[in-house]
Design an enzyme around this catalytic site. Structure first.
Site, PDB file in Angstrom:
ATOM      1  N   GLY A  15       6.792   8.721 -46.651  1.00 49.85           N
ATOM      2  CA  GLY A  15       7.810   8.945 -47.682  1.00 49.85           C
ATOM      3  C   GLY A  15       8.579  10.253 -47.587  1.00 49.85           C
ATOM      4  CB  SER A  16       9.392  12.677 -44.909  1.00 53.24           C
ATOM      5  OG  SER A  16      10.060  11.942 -43.922  1.00 53.24           O
ATOM      6  CG  MET A  93       7.451   0.284 -41.430  1.00 45.44           C
ATOM      7  SD  MET A  93       8.985   0.581 -40.503  1.00 45.44           S
ATOM      8  CE  MET A  93       8.737   2.251 -39.970  1.00 45.44           C
ATOM      9  CG  ASN A 110      16.776   0.604 -43.030  1.00 44.89           C
ATOM     10  OD1 ASN A 110      15.783   1.168 -43.515  1.00 44.89           O
ATOM     11  ND2 ASN A 110      16.810   0.211 -41.772  1.00 44.89           N
ATOM     12  CG  HIS A 112      16.808   2.132 -37.151  1.00 42.67           C
ATOM     13  ND1 HIS A 112      15.619   1.429 -37.234  1.00 42.67           N
ATOM     14  CD2 HIS A 112      17.106   2.228 -35.835  1.00 42.67           C
ATOM     15  CE1 HIS A 112      15.226   1.100 -36.006  1.00 42.67           C
ATOM     16  NE2 HIS A 112      16.111   1.580 -35.148  1.00 42.67           N
TER      17      HIS A 112
HETATM   18  C1  GAR Z   1      11.608   7.209 -40.623  1.00 40.13           C
HETATM   19  O1  GAR Z   1      11.735   7.805 -39.361  1.00 40.13           O
HETATM   20  C2  GAR Z   1      12.529   6.025 -40.758  1.00 40.13           C
HETATM   21  O2  GAR Z   1      13.773   6.224 -40.126  1.00 40.13           O
HETATM   22  C3  GAR Z   1      11.744   4.958 -40.056  1.00 40.13           C
HETATM   23  O3  GAR Z   1      10.430   5.152 -40.491  1.00 40.13           O
HETATM   24  C4  GAR Z   1      10.236   6.533 -40.763  1.00 40.13           C
HETATM   25  C5  GAR Z   1       9.685   6.665 -42.161  1.00 40.13           C
HETATM   26  O4  GAR Z   1       9.348   7.978 -42.427  1.00 40.13           O
HETATM   27  N1  GAR Z   1      12.224   3.645 -40.387  1.00 40.13           N
HETATM   28  C6  GAR Z   1      12.251   2.653 -39.520  1.00 40.13           C
HETATM   29  O5  GAR Z   1      11.836   2.742 -38.378  1.00 40.13           O
HETATM   30  C7  GAR Z   1      12.837   1.354 -40.055  1.00 40.13           C
HETATM   31  N2  GAR Z   1      13.196   0.482 -38.992  1.00 40.13           N
HETATM   32  P1  GAR Z   1       9.148   8.451 -43.927  1.00 40.13           P
HETATM   33  O6  GAR Z   1       8.150   7.471 -44.552  1.00 40.13           O
HETATM   34  O7  GAR Z   1       8.574   9.834 -43.792  1.00 40.13           O
HETATM   35  O8  GAR Z   1      10.475   8.438 -44.603  1.00 40.13           O
END
Ligand code: GAR
Length: 205
Positions: A15-16, A93, A110, A112
């Site tokens: 969740g950053s 995800m 979203n 990515h």
């Molecule tokens: C982030 O890097 C986001 O871009 C990626 O998951 C990570 C979540 O980090 N999302 C994907 O790959 C979606 N296809 P977070 O939980 O720290 O925000």
């Protein structure tokens, strides 16, 4: 759109990106309110972040539902209860199904960690690294029925260094994610985005 936009954030992990939106609201950069955070993972750290900030944090367990449609109907119920106008996927995800896509058409964004349309799906930073790209980056886009294929709102480049590993590259991409996601949300909230086919036109303020 109201004066303060009511947002839901869907998460699966740390969740950053959620935190970057929370902070952007806290600083006054975004005139919005996160009313609820929904996770498909029970012990996602993002749920704790939400609670710490007094935001409703809901775990909807996909295993309790016989189909994606029923699962999403439950999420939809949560979103409707909170009167949500904008849905942000932040490390969520799962591929969205019709139930959410049709109910929130052009109101789901979203982030990515790649320069789309390259490197869709999982582990995008490692895919890019392994491919040997010299420039990587991140993308904020509208979500549609295609995998990471909806109209692109903002992108930011990150140079790949000779001594990078997939992890160091992912860290530098993440720094940029934390900047462009709030920027894209601000554009949405200010009603400055126009979808024209595959393209998103950004109107001047
Ligand atoms: C982030 O890097 C986001 O871009 C990626 O998951 C990570 C979540 O980090 N999302 C994907 O790959 C979606 N296809 P977070 O939980 O720290 O925000």
């Amino acid at each position: 759109m109201r004066l303060v936009t009511n947002i839901a954030v869907l998460v699966s992990g740390r969740g950053s990106n959620l935190q970057s939106i929370i902070d952007s609201i806290g600083s006054g950069y975004l005139k919005a309110r996160i009313s609820v955070v929904v996770s498909d993972v029970g012990d996602a750290y993002a749920l704790l972040r939400a609670k710490k900030h007094g935001i409703d944090a809901v775990f909807v367990n996909p295993e309790n539902f016989a189909s994606k449609e029923l699962y999403e109907k439950e999420i939809l119920k949560v979103l409707k209860t909170h009167d949500i106008e904008l849905v942000l996927l932040a490390g969520y995800m799962r591929i969205l199904g019709k139930t959410l896509l049709l109910s929130y058409k052009n109101r789901i964004l979203n982030i990515h960690p790649a320069l789309l349309p390259a490197f869709t799906g999982l582990h995008a930073q490692k895919q890019a690294f392994d491919h040997g790209v010299k420039v990587a980056g991140c993308t904020v886009h509208f979500v549609d029925e295609t995998l990471d294929g909806g109209p692109i709102i903002l992108q930011r480049c990150v140079e790949v260094k000779e001594n990078d590993t997939p992890e160091t590259l992912a860290d530098r991409i993440l720094e940029q994610e934390h900047k462009i996601y709030p920027e894209a949300v601000k554009l949405f909230i200010e009603n400055r985005l126009r979808i024209e086919g595959k393209k998103v036109k950004i109107l001047q303020s």
